[in-house]
Design a protein around this motif. Structure first.
Motif, PDB file in Angstrom:
ATOM      1  N   LEU A  43     -10.571  12.199   1.259  1.00  0.00           N
ATOM      2  CA  LEU A  43      -9.972  13.426   0.693  1.00  0.00           C
ATOM      3  C   LEU A  43     -10.581  13.737  -0.665  1.00  0.00           C
ATOM      4  O   LEU A  43     -10.798  14.883  -1.032  1.00  0.00           O
ATOM      5  N   LEU A  44     -10.791  12.705  -1.431  1.00  0.00           N
ATOM      6  CA  LEU A  44     -11.519  12.758  -2.710  1.00  0.00           C
ATOM      7  C   LEU A  44     -12.282  11.440  -2.778  1.00  0.00           C
ATOM      8  O   LEU A  44     -11.905  10.486  -2.081  1.00  0.00           O
ATOM      9  N   GLN A  45     -13.252  11.349  -3.663  1.00  0.00           N
ATOM     10  CA  GLN A  45     -14.108  10.163  -3.680  1.00  0.00           C
ATOM     11  C   GLN A  45     -13.311   8.849  -3.714  1.00  0.00           C
ATOM     12  O   GLN A  45     -12.368   8.704  -4.519  1.00  0.00           O
ATOM     13  N   ASP A  46     -13.691   7.936  -2.824  1.00  0.00           N
ATOM     14  CA  ASP A  46     -13.102   6.587  -2.766  1.00  0.00           C
ATOM     15  C   ASP A  46     -11.617   6.551  -2.421  1.00  0.00           C
ATOM     16  O   ASP A  46     -10.915   5.597  -2.768  1.00  0.00           O
ATOM     17  N   ILE A  47     -11.147   7.593  -1.761  1.00  0.00           N
ATOM     18  CA  ILE A  47      -9.771   7.545  -1.244  1.00  0.00           C
ATOM     19  C   ILE A  47      -9.854   7.343   0.260  1.00  0.00           C
ATOM     20  O   ILE A  47     -10.300   8.244   0.996  1.00  0.00           O
TER      21      ILE A  47
ATOM     22  N   GLY B  63       0.838  -1.201   0.000  1.00  0.00           N
ATOM     23  CA  GLY B  63       0.000   0.000   0.000  1.00  0.00           C
ATOM     24  C   GLY B  63       0.864   1.238   0.000  1.00  0.00           C
ATOM     25  O   GLY B  63       2.097   1.150   0.057  1.00  0.00           O
ATOM     26  N   HIS B  64       0.221   2.402  -0.070  1.00  0.00           N
ATOM     27  CA  HIS B  64       1.010   3.633  -0.008  1.00  0.00           C
ATOM     28  C   HIS B  64       0.247   4.775   0.649  1.00  0.00           C
ATOM     29  O   HIS B  64      -0.974   4.810   0.677  1.00  0.00           O
ATOM     30  N   GLY B  65       1.038   5.704   1.184  1.00  0.00           N
ATOM     31  CA  GLY B  65       0.522   6.990   1.644  1.00  0.00           C
ATOM     32  C   GLY B  65       1.280   8.023   0.846  1.00  0.00           C
ATOM     33  O   GLY B  65       2.517   8.087   0.948  1.00  0.00           O
TER      34      GLY B  65
ATOM     35  N   LEU C 242      -1.540  14.683  10.895  1.00  0.00           N
ATOM     36  CA  LEU C 242      -1.210  14.395   9.487  1.00  0.00           C
ATOM     37  C   LEU C 242      -2.397  13.649   8.889  1.00  0.00           C
ATOM     38  O   LEU C 242      -2.790  12.598   9.417  1.00  0.00           O
ATOM     39  N   ILE C 243      -2.978  14.216   7.830  1.00  0.00           N
ATOM     40  CA  ILE C 243      -4.198  13.639   7.249  1.00  0.00           C
ATOM     41  C   ILE C 243      -3.923  13.308   5.777  1.00  0.00           C
ATOM     42  O   ILE C 243      -3.481  14.185   5.020  1.00  0.00           O
ATOM     43  N   GLY C 244      -4.198  12.076   5.400  1.00  0.00           N
ATOM     44  CA  GLY C 244      -3.945  11.721   3.995  1.00  0.00           C
ATOM     45  C   GLY C 244      -4.438  10.328   3.671  1.00  0.00           C
ATOM     46  O   GLY C 244      -5.061   9.652   4.494  1.00  0.00           O
ATOM     47  N   ASN C 245      -4.113   9.920   2.457  1.00  0.00           N
ATOM     48  CA  ASN C 245      -4.631   8.637   1.959  1.00  0.00           C
ATOM     49  C   ASN C 245      -3.952   7.448   2.633  1.00  0.00           C
ATOM     50  O   ASN C 245      -2.810   7.544   3.109  1.00  0.00           O
ATOM     51  N   ALA C 246      -4.674   6.339   2.646  1.00  0.00           N
ATOM     52  CA  ALA C 246      -4.108   5.040   3.050  1.00  0.00           C
ATOM     53  C   ALA C 246      -4.614   4.081   1.979  1.00  0.00           C
ATOM     54  O   ALA C 246      -5.705   3.507   2.107  1.00  0.00           O
TER      55      ALA C 246
ATOM     56  N   TYR D 237      -7.058   7.119  -6.410  1.00  0.00           N
ATOM     57  CA  TYR D 237      -5.977   7.972  -5.892  1.00  0.00           C
ATOM     58  C   TYR D 237      -5.348   8.807  -7.008  1.00  0.00           C
ATOM     59  O   TYR D 237      -4.917   9.944  -6.791  1.00  0.00           O
ATOM     60  N   GLU D 238      -5.289   8.229  -8.215  1.00  0.00           N
ATOM     61  CA  GLU D 238      -4.615   8.938  -9.312  1.00  0.00           C
ATOM     62  C   GLU D 238      -5.255  10.295  -9.620  1.00  0.00           C
ATOM     63  O   GLU D 238      -4.592  11.211 -10.083  1.00  0.00           O
TER      64      GLU D 238
END
Ligand SMILES: N[C@@H](CCC[C@H](N)C(=O)O)C(=O)O
Length: 327
Positions: A114-118, A8-10, A275-279, A310-311
């Motif tokens: 953060l955006l749809q489906d992230i 996975g990535h952040g 810290l707020i972001g994708n997982a 995510y893209e």
């Protein structure tokens, strides 16, 4: 040995997550380091910036240990902690949890996408320490705040802090980002050297506009990565101290892998950062490993179909970076 893992990535900072709660693995310390060196190698079919070992905790909902690609263990990992936060929350059906890390138990929580489906998570970055002995940085002074280090550069000024992994931060102009100063300087402080005997994560920070910065990090134990969560948090704090940004307000932090948000808090003379972001999960795989022979084969692999969403965020972030940095 056979291991199941999730890649996975952040913010494009990618990790192999290994669940030691549901699986009865028992790795020695040497094996953890060897696994990191073998599986994170970018010349293989896996490749990653590090391994996240997710374990049971006596004091918290789960425990994270993070190993860099070179086999060294880091005390903290912000982008990795978001992945572990998601894993623990989904495993136990929680919206918030506490994760034990090497030096602190940290609060994590699920957030609106953060955006749809992230899949989006907030993690606590603390403690924040400025004493140079905590990094360690061998200078004859207690702290380093926006000052020159003559051994490193005549033009740049640096702030050193541990969150609690060690960071060296400098605010730069676009030309300095485009030069190879960061690579040269980072290789110096991450090779055998007297200033930083344990190495350090080095970030170049370019303020874009109030509430927005760009951060590029050369990570200890890895090299340049798309993003480093603790570095973006430490950089956000430094911009608040320099009055380029404001405490308690959201800072959009652009990086080569996308964007995160940081909010810097100052409470009773101490700092902590959200810290707020994708997982984002990429795939799950079963891997057959021969550590002695330094070989592995992937016996099964399943795409988890999350990267497409995510893209979209990545595209938007790239547009901002291109517009503000490249003119
Ligand atoms: N990328 C991570 C930090 C990983 C550890 C770092 N390389 C170190 O050795 O301190 C993050 O997102 O914070």
């Amino acid at each position: 040995m056979q291991i199941d893992l999730i890649k996975g990535h952040g913010s494009g900072n990618d990790f192999l997550l290994i669940d030691e709660i549901s699986n009865a693995y028992s790795f020695t310390e040497k094996e953890r380091a060897e696994l990191a060196r073998l599986l994170c190698n970018r010349n293989t079919e896996l490749g990653a910036d590090g391994i996240l070992f997710v374990m049971k905790s006596q004091h918290a909902d789960g425990r994270m240990r993070v190993f860099n690609a070179d086999g060294s263990e880091a005390s903290m990992c912000g982008n990795g902690l978001r992945l572990v936060a998601r894993y623990i929350c989904e495993l136990y059906g929680l919206n918030e949890a506490v994760i034990e890390t090497m030096k602190a138990n940290l609060k994590v929580s699920k957030q609106a996408d953060l955006l749809q489906d992230i899949h989006t998570y907030q993690v606590e970055i603390s403690p924040v320490l400025f004493e140079l002995k905590t990094l360690p940085l061998n200078l004859n002074q207690p702290t380093l705040y926006n000052e020159r280090i003559k051994e490193l550069s005549d033009e740049l000024t640096f702030t050193a802090l541990a969150v609690p992994n060690p960071h060296l931060i400098t605010i730069v102009e676009t030309e300095q980002l485009q030069s190879d100063i960061q690579k040269q300087l980072s290789e110096k402080v991450n090779g055998p050297n007297e200033l930083f005997p344990d190495g350090v994560n080095v970030s170049f920070v370019k303020p874009l506009q109030p509430g927005a910065i760009y951060v590029r990090t050369f990570e200890r134990g890895v090299g340049f990565t798309n993003a480093c969560g603790t570095a973006m948090s430490a950089s956000s704090l430094v911009t608040c101290l320099l009055e380029l940004n404001e405490f308690e307000k959201t800072i959009n932090v652009y990086n080569n892998g996308g964007k995160v948000q940081c909010v810097v808090h100052q409470i009773a003379g101490e700092y902590k950062i959200d810290l707020i972001g994708n997982a984002t999960y990429l795939y799950e795989a079963a891997v057959e490993i021969n550590l002695k022979g330094e070989l592995f084969t992937i016996s099964s692999k399943k795409d988890l179909m999350e990267q497409h969403s995510y893209e979209k965020l990545q595209e938007v972030a790239q547009q901002v970076i291109t517009k503000t940095l490249k003119g």
